[in-house]
Write an enzyme that holds these catalytic residues in place. Structure first.
Site, PDB file in Angstrom:
ATOM      1  N   SER A   4     -67.554  68.769 -21.597  1.00 44.73           N
ATOM      2  CA  SER A   4     -67.567  68.012 -20.338  1.00 44.73           C
ATOM      3  C   SER A   4     -66.299  68.290 -19.555  1.00 44.73           C
ATOM      4  O   SER A   4     -65.229  68.519 -20.141  1.00 44.73           O
ATOM      5  CB  SER A   4     -67.662  66.504 -20.613  1.00 44.73           C
ATOM      6  OG  SER A   4     -67.555  65.760 -19.411  1.00 44.73           O
ATOM      7  N   TYR A  46     -64.128  59.013 -24.646  1.00 42.73           N
ATOM      8  CA  TYR A  46     -64.975  60.101 -24.173  1.00 42.73           C
ATOM      9  C   TYR A  46     -64.126  61.314 -23.794  1.00 42.73           C
ATOM     10  O   TYR A  46     -64.423  62.448 -24.205  1.00 42.73           O
ATOM     11  CB  TYR A  46     -65.810  59.638 -22.984  1.00 42.73           C
ATOM     12  CG  TYR A  46     -66.841  60.644 -22.539  1.00 42.73           C
ATOM     13  CD1 TYR A  46     -67.950  60.916 -23.325  1.00 42.73           C
ATOM     14  CD2 TYR A  46     -66.715  61.325 -21.332  1.00 42.73           C
ATOM     15  CE1 TYR A  46     -68.908  61.839 -22.935  1.00 42.73           C
ATOM     16  CE2 TYR A  46     -67.663  62.247 -20.924  1.00 42.73           C
ATOM     17  CZ  TYR A  46     -68.751  62.500 -21.726  1.00 42.73           C
ATOM     18  OH  TYR A  46     -69.689  63.425 -21.336  1.00 42.73           O
TER      19      TYR A  46
END
Length: 259
Positions: free
Chosen positions: A138, A151
């Site tokens: 990501s 995250y």
């Protein structure tokens, strides 16, 4: 572009994983799909009756379940051409407020789960001197985002792990592809309480990702404008990054869905 014959994907029941499964099903690939929800995988299989689709119920933190699914797939279909470690979750956390279990869950799924996905296939791929390992990372791993410490940390770890693996696999003829999504329209991003620039539909993402994987691209950011954003973020001096992002909107604590 040659269509792959066998593809193994984790986190295939929704979001990016589902879109990738559909993309490869349209290409006629034999699929091995892993998710916690077999009902969603069964529905996908019903929509593509002409495609050979094997489904497996497993949590990517469960190494034995993943190894069993991999062994079943290899036993039935042979060594896959492509293994995609896609399973991931995103949950907001706040240090000092009892979110350590949530933090551990995100790290375990997004980073450890990636290594656990590849583990059952690597030895056979290196011996055969072929195959492609794909990790879905990501752009959030480029800098630490406030409220998304777990995250961002998990995806930063994934980026570094994939780079290490790419160099490690190079002498054996096994490609390692890192795909770093920006904002993709999925259940994971549906409830983000902030603006998402360059938001891309999951189907379009899957088309672009499959093309990058076919080319064995080492690193791809999708959509491509987010690649420019990532470079700019990385280049920002720490004092300026801190000032710009200290009041940025944050994902609510302990809210997230499997990709």
């Amino acid at each position: 572009m040659n269509s792959p014959s066998k593809v193994f994907i984790t986190g295939a029941s929704s979001g990016i994983g589902l879109a990738l499964a559909e993309q490869y099903a349209r290409q006629g690939a034999t699929l091995g799909l892993v998710a916690r929800r077999l009902d969603a995988l069964a529905e996908l299989a019903r929509r593509f009756p002409q495609v050979s689709i094997s489904t497996y119920s497993a949590d990517v933190r469960d190494t034995q379940a993943l190894a069993h699914a991999a062994a079943q797939f290899i036993g039935e279909h042979g060594l896959p051409d492509i293994v995609i470690a896609n399973a991931g979750i995103s949950k907001g956390v706040a240090t000092g407020y009892g979110d350590l279990e949530t933090f551990r869950e995100v790290m375990d799924v997004n980073c450890f789960g990636m290594a656990a996905t590849f583990e059952p296939f690597v030895r056979a791929m290196t011996e055969a001197r072929r195959g492609t390992l794909v990790g879905i990372a990501s752009v959030a791993g480029v800098r630490g985002l406030p409220g998304s410490g777990a995250y961002s940390a998990s995806k930063a770890a994934a980026l570094t792990y994939l780079e290490s693996l790419r160099v490690e696999m190079r002498p054996f003829g096994v490609a390692v592809v890192t795909i770093a999504p920006g904002y993709i329209r999925t259940p994971m991003t549906a409830h983000n309480p902030y603006r998402m620039p360059f938001l891309m539909d999951a189907e379009r993402f899957a088309q672009k990702a499959a093309a990058a994987i076919a080319r064995k691209t080492r690193f791809a950011v999708l959509p491509w404008p987010m690649g420019i954003v990532a470079v700019l973020l990385r280049c920002l001096p720490r004092w300026l990054y801190d000032r710009l992002f200290e009041k940025a909107p944050r994902k609510p604590r302990a809210v997230g869905e499997a990709r």
